[in-house]
Design a protein around this motif. Sequence first.
Motif, PDB file in Angstrom:
ATOM      1  N   LYS A  64     -20.859 -33.049 -56.405  1.00 48.80           N
ATOM      2  CA  LYS A  64     -21.856 -34.233 -55.558  1.00 48.80           C
ATOM      3  C   LYS A  64     -21.729 -33.723 -54.009  1.00 48.80           C
ATOM      4  CE  LYS A  64     -23.619 -37.563 -57.310  1.00 48.80           C
ATOM      5  NZ  LYS A  64     -24.956 -37.686 -57.384  1.00 48.80           N
ATOM      6  N   LEU A  65     -21.014 -32.734 -53.577  1.00 51.16           N
ATOM      7  CA  LEU A  65     -21.082 -32.445 -52.028  1.00 51.16           C
ATOM      8  C   LEU A  65     -22.269 -31.786 -51.767  1.00 51.16           C
ATOM      9  CD1 LEU A  65     -17.437 -31.216 -51.075  1.00 51.16           C
ATOM     10  CD2 LEU A  65     -18.286 -33.358 -50.857  1.00 51.16           C
ATOM     11  N   ARG A  66     -22.973 -31.976 -50.568  1.00 49.73           N
ATOM     12  CA  ARG A  66     -23.993 -31.548 -50.152  1.00 49.73           C
ATOM     13  C   ARG A  66     -24.074 -30.606 -49.079  1.00 49.73           C
ATOM     14  NH1 ARG A  66     -28.326 -34.774 -51.848  1.00 49.73           N
ATOM     15  NH2 ARG A  66     -29.793 -34.458 -50.224  1.00 49.73           N
ATOM     16  N   ASN A  67     -24.686 -29.478 -49.242  1.00 48.78           N
ATOM     17  CA  ASN A  67     -25.038 -28.344 -48.062  1.00 48.78           C
ATOM     18  C   ASN A  67     -25.520 -28.976 -46.942  1.00 48.78           C
ATOM     19  OD1 ASN A  67     -23.846 -26.393 -49.586  1.00 48.78           O
ATOM     20  ND2 ASN A  67     -25.563 -25.492 -50.374  1.00 48.78           N
ATOM     21  N   GLY A  68     -24.869 -28.404 -45.719  1.00 48.81           N
ATOM     22  CA  GLY A  68     -25.733 -28.881 -44.668  1.00 48.81           C
ATOM     23  C   GLY A  68     -25.150 -30.097 -43.718  1.00 48.81           C
ATOM     24  N   LEU A  69     -23.926 -30.570 -44.440  1.00 45.78           N
ATOM     25  CA  LEU A  69     -23.522 -31.537 -43.799  1.00 45.78           C
ATOM     26  C   LEU A  69     -22.015 -31.282 -43.141  1.00 45.78           C
ATOM     27  CD1 LEU A  69     -24.034 -34.693 -45.962  1.00 45.78           C
ATOM     28  CD2 LEU A  69     -24.969 -34.245 -44.014  1.00 45.78           C
ATOM     29  N   PHE A  70     -21.726 -32.013 -41.912  1.00 47.21           N
ATOM     30  CA  PHE A  70     -20.520 -31.664 -41.545  1.00 47.21           C
ATOM     31  C   PHE A  70     -19.413 -32.472 -42.368  1.00 47.21           C
ATOM     32  CE2 PHE A  70     -16.928 -33.197 -38.899  1.00 47.21           C
ATOM     33  CZ  PHE A  70     -16.461 -32.146 -38.440  1.00 47.21           C
TER      34      PHE A  70
ATOM     35  N   GLU B 244     -28.822 -30.824 -51.799  1.00 47.33           N
ATOM     36  CA  GLU B 244     -28.149 -30.921 -52.998  1.00 47.33           C
ATOM     37  C   GLU B 244     -27.959 -29.267 -53.289  1.00 47.33           C
ATOM     38  OE1 GLU B 244     -29.645 -32.593 -56.413  1.00 47.33           O
ATOM     39  OE2 GLU B 244     -30.169 -34.471 -55.221  1.00 47.33           O
ATOM     40  N   ARG B 245     -26.752 -28.959 -53.685  1.00 50.27           N
ATOM     41  CA  ARG B 245     -26.176 -27.777 -54.059  1.00 50.27           C
ATOM     42  C   ARG B 245     -26.819 -27.348 -55.409  1.00 50.27           C
ATOM     43  NH1 ARG B 245     -21.084 -29.117 -54.374  1.00 50.27           N
ATOM     44  NH2 ARG B 245     -20.569 -27.249 -55.325  1.00 50.27           N
ATOM     45  N   LEU B 246     -26.940 -26.038 -55.605  1.00 50.89           N
ATOM     46  CA  LEU B 246     -27.666 -25.715 -57.040  1.00 50.89           C
ATOM     47  C   LEU B 246     -26.409 -25.850 -58.097  1.00 50.89           C
ATOM     48  CD1 LEU B 246     -29.672 -24.390 -59.023  1.00 50.89           C
ATOM     49  CD2 LEU B 246     -29.148 -22.346 -58.030  1.00 50.89           C
ATOM     50  N   ILE B 247     -26.771 -26.472 -59.079  1.00 48.46           N
ATOM     51  CA  ILE B 247     -25.642 -26.320 -60.036  1.00 48.46           C
ATOM     52  C   ILE B 247     -26.508 -25.846 -61.234  1.00 48.46           C
ATOM     53  CG2 ILE B 247     -24.429 -27.860 -61.880  1.00 48.46           C
ATOM     54  CD1 ILE B 247     -23.445 -29.440 -59.654  1.00 48.46           C
ATOM     55  N   PRO B 248     -25.935 -24.429 -61.846  1.00 53.21           N
ATOM     56  CA  PRO B 248     -26.593 -23.927 -63.123  1.00 53.21           C
ATOM     57  C   PRO B 248     -26.685 -24.908 -64.130  1.00 53.21           C
ATOM     58  CG  PRO B 248     -24.829 -22.687 -62.386  1.00 53.21           C
ATOM     59  CD  PRO B 248     -24.769 -23.987 -61.502  1.00 53.21           C
TER      60      PRO B 248
END
Length: 181
Positions: free
Chosen positions: A71-77, A117-121
């Motif tokens: 659930k962690l997102r990219n682009g956040l501190f 959101e990060r890519l989850i296969p």
Amino acid sequence: MQSSHSTDREPPLPTYLGLLIHAETRKRGLVDKLYDLGLSISYDRIMQLSTALGNSICESFNTENVVCPAKLRNGLFTTAAIDNIDHNPSSTTAQGSLHGTAISIFQHPVKEGDGFERLIPPIALSAARYEHLKPLPESYTVVPPVVLPKEKSEIPLLNGSLVADGTSISSALNLEYSISE
């Protein structure tokens, strides 16, 4: 009761109900009773989906070369706090004692955006047929010990006051509450 549908066209309600009951109770008998009534997917199918989901997440870890919650997102501190967990450290036999590490990860949204959101296969149909979880690389499961340096750290001198005048607190609070709205 035999399944009258293909696993690639599984009805969502029995799938959801089976996964929910299993997550809440972990009782095979209850899931199998619901399956016999046609209300749930089978316990074995739940295990297949669970394994496929785990393999998908592990594939994501390998692709990103990092192990972290999906659930962690990219682009956040992002900050983390790490602490050891010791229960009954006075035990002489180490039976009944626990030594572990707790890691808490926090993400801090900024006003300009909230990351992405990060890519989850996705779970491939062939992946859902695996019966065992794929192992993570050894580098993810073996943590080398940390050795502190023997020489003293050089701490730079501080120029100025260690006490703030408090004028920036109100603007920081306004910014904090405007982000959450």
